[in-house]
Design a protein around this motif. Structure first.
Motif, PDB file in Angstrom:
ATOM      1  N   ASN A 125       0.829  -1.211   0.000  1.00  0.00           N
ATOM      2  CA  ASN A 125       0.000   0.000   0.000  1.00  0.00           C
ATOM      3  C   ASN A 125       0.859   1.255   0.000  1.00  0.00           C
ATOM      4  OD1 ASN A 125      -2.404  -1.410  -0.057  1.00  0.00           O
ATOM      5  ND2 ASN A 125      -2.650  -1.404   2.167  1.00  0.00           N
ATOM      6  N   ARG A 126       1.941   1.241   0.782  1.00  0.00           N
ATOM      7  CA  ARG A 126       2.841   2.395   0.829  1.00  0.00           C
ATOM      8  C   ARG A 126       3.501   2.593  -0.531  1.00  0.00           C
ATOM      9  NH1 ARG A 126       7.885   2.662   0.681  1.00  0.00           N
ATOM     10  NH2 ARG A 126       8.243   0.520   1.385  1.00  0.00           N
ATOM     11  N   ILE A 127       3.955   1.504  -1.152  1.00  0.00           N
ATOM     12  CA  ILE A 127       4.577   1.598  -2.470  1.00  0.00           C
ATOM     13  C   ILE A 127       3.574   2.175  -3.466  1.00  0.00           C
ATOM     14  CG2 ILE A 127       5.469   0.256  -4.422  1.00  0.00           C
ATOM     15  CD1 ILE A 127       6.793  -1.616  -2.346  1.00  0.00           C
ATOM     16  N   THR A 128       2.340   1.715  -3.426  1.00  0.00           N
ATOM     17  CA  THR A 128       1.297   2.212  -4.332  1.00  0.00           C
ATOM     18  C   THR A 128       1.108   3.720  -4.169  1.00  0.00           C
ATOM     19  OG1 THR A 128       0.183   0.069  -4.309  1.00  0.00           O
ATOM     20  CG2 THR A 128      -1.134   1.966  -4.992  1.00  0.00           C
ATOM     21  N   ARG A 129       1.010   4.176  -2.919  1.00  0.00           N
ATOM     22  CA  ARG A 129       0.847   5.618  -2.669  1.00  0.00           C
ATOM     23  C   ARG A 129       2.053   6.408  -3.179  1.00  0.00           C
ATOM     24  NH1 ARG A 129      -0.593   3.667   2.284  1.00  0.00           N
ATOM     25  NH2 ARG A 129       1.311   4.485   3.221  1.00  0.00           N
TER      26      ARG A 129
ATOM     27  N   LEU B 179       2.780  11.828 -10.318  1.00  0.00           N
ATOM     28  CA  LEU B 179       2.135  13.137 -10.392  1.00  0.00           C
ATOM     29  C   LEU B 179       3.136  14.282 -10.277  1.00  0.00           C
ATOM     30  CD1 LEU B 179      -1.100  12.502  -8.307  1.00  0.00           C
ATOM     31  CD2 LEU B 179      -0.886  12.708 -10.793  1.00  0.00           C
ATOM     32  N   MET B 180       4.285  14.030  -9.677  1.00  0.00           N
ATOM     33  CA  MET B 180       5.296  15.076  -9.491  1.00  0.00           C
ATOM     34  C   MET B 180       6.299  15.163 -10.649  1.00  0.00           C
ATOM     35  SD  MET B 180       4.212  16.424  -6.805  1.00  0.00           S
ATOM     36  CE  MET B 180       5.501  17.621  -6.590  1.00  0.00           C
TER      37      MET B 180
ATOM     38  N   GLY C 256       2.010  15.889 -18.294  1.00  0.00           N
ATOM     39  CA  GLY C 256       0.969  16.863 -18.562  1.00  0.00           C
ATOM     40  C   GLY C 256      -0.349  16.249 -18.982  1.00  0.00           C
ATOM     41  N   VAL C 257      -1.233  17.112 -19.400  1.00  0.00           N
ATOM     42  CA  VAL C 257      -2.591  16.718 -19.756  1.00  0.00           C
ATOM     43  C   VAL C 257      -2.634  15.787 -20.974  1.00  0.00           C
ATOM     44  CG1 VAL C 257      -3.050  18.727 -21.235  1.00  0.00           C
ATOM     45  CG2 VAL C 257      -4.943  17.642 -20.027  1.00  0.00           C
ATOM     46  N   PHE C 258      -1.570  15.768 -21.769  1.00  0.00           N
ATOM     47  CA  PHE C 258      -1.533  14.922 -22.963  1.00  0.00           C
ATOM     48  C   PHE C 258      -0.802  13.600 -22.713  1.00  0.00           C
ATOM     49  CE2 PHE C 258      -1.515  19.387 -24.599  1.00  0.00           C
ATOM     50  CZ  PHE C 258      -2.865  19.432 -24.897  1.00  0.00           C
ATOM     51  N   ASP C 259      -0.546  13.303 -21.449  1.00  0.00           N
ATOM     52  CA  ASP C 259       0.104  12.068 -21.038  1.00  0.00           C
ATOM     53  C   ASP C 259      -0.808  11.331 -20.071  1.00  0.00           C
ATOM     54  OD1 ASP C 259       2.614  12.885 -22.278  1.00  0.00           O
ATOM     55  OD2 ASP C 259       2.912  14.181 -20.534  1.00  0.00           O
ATOM     56  N   VAL C 260      -0.684  10.017 -20.050  1.00  0.00           N
ATOM     57  CA  VAL C 260      -1.372   9.227 -19.030  1.00  0.00           C
ATOM     58  C   VAL C 260      -0.444   8.084 -18.628  1.00  0.00           C
ATOM     59  CG1 VAL C 260      -2.642   7.740 -20.654  1.00  0.00           C
ATOM     60  CG2 VAL C 260      -3.533   8.091 -18.350  1.00  0.00           C
TER      61      VAL C 260
ATOM     62  N   THR D 256      -2.743  22.156 -11.566  1.00  0.00           N
ATOM     63  CA  THR D 256      -1.807  21.700 -12.587  1.00  0.00           C
ATOM     64  C   THR D 256      -2.077  20.273 -13.049  1.00  0.00           C
ATOM     65  OG1 THR D 256      -0.283  21.017 -10.858  1.00  0.00           O
ATOM     66  CG2 THR D 256       0.062  23.199 -11.808  1.00  0.00           C
ATOM     67  N   ILE D 257      -2.690  19.465 -12.200  1.00  0.00           N
ATOM     68  CA  ILE D 257      -3.002  18.085 -12.567  1.00  0.00           C
ATOM     69  C   ILE D 257      -4.438  18.049 -13.096  1.00  0.00           C
ATOM     70  CG2 ILE D 257      -3.137  15.694 -11.781  1.00  0.00           C
ATOM     71  CD1 ILE D 257      -0.324  16.909 -11.625  1.00  0.00           C
TER      72      ILE D 257
END
Length: 182
Positions: free
Chosen positions: A35-39, A46-47, A52-56, A131-132
């Protein structure tokens, strides 16, 4: 006296066996660690400076192994994602399956037009805060995929309609998820 010692030894043996059973074997991690690794993976992605908005970017955490998935417009975003995830304590391996989208001036124009069509629409402007961005716009060879989350079905439908209204788009896949009310 011997029975007391024997009882103590058996108790100690039982406790040690229980403790060993509770510890993950080599190559495994505890549910708390996973769970910690997932977080931490989510936070690190995200950092990323060029995310950006054109990436996933998505990910799967399976014990100490992390698999990265998705599509990005810049090769540096793919390598940065792998590098930051590798540094997370407890991660032993990273399988980087992120696709770098091919450079295309036509797709770049479509990205800008899609951004304006979606985030500039009055009922969807609320998603253009911070920004996200919650609605991700992925364009590959004129084919569009919308990823992310919205508040309701109406917003999902509106984003899909707005994306379909942009000239030069061949197809729109609306994979937006509606956040269930709590």
């Amino acid at each position: 006296m011997i029975q007391k010692r024997l009882g103590s030894v058996l108790l100690l043996f039982s406790l040690l066996s229980f403790a060993r059973a509770q510890q993950p074997s080599p190559g495994e991690v505890s549910p708390q660690t996973e769970n910690r690794i997932t977080r931490e993976v989510r936070h690190e992605i995200l950092m990323l400076p060029y995310y950006g908005v054109f990436d996933v970017i998505g990910y799967k955490v399976n014990g100490p192994k992390v698999t990265l998935l998705g599509s990005v417009t810049r090769p540096v975003t793919k390598s940065d994602a792998e590098n930051v995830v590798k540094r997370i304590e407890g991660v032993q391996s990273v399988d980087n399956q992120i696709e770098v989208l091919p450079p295309s001036p036509s797709d770049d124009r479509s990205r800008v037009a899609l951004f304006r069509a979606i985030y500039g629409f009055p009922s969807l402007e609320k998603y253009d805060l911070g920004t996200i961005k919650p609605i991700r716009i992925i364009v590959k060879n004129g084919h569009v995929t919308l990823e992310g989350v919205v508040d309701n079905q109406s917003d999902k439908d509106t984003a899909g309609i707005r994306a379909n209204s942009v000239p030069g788009i061949f197809e729109v896949k609306n994979n937006l998820q509606v956040v269930s009310p709590k």
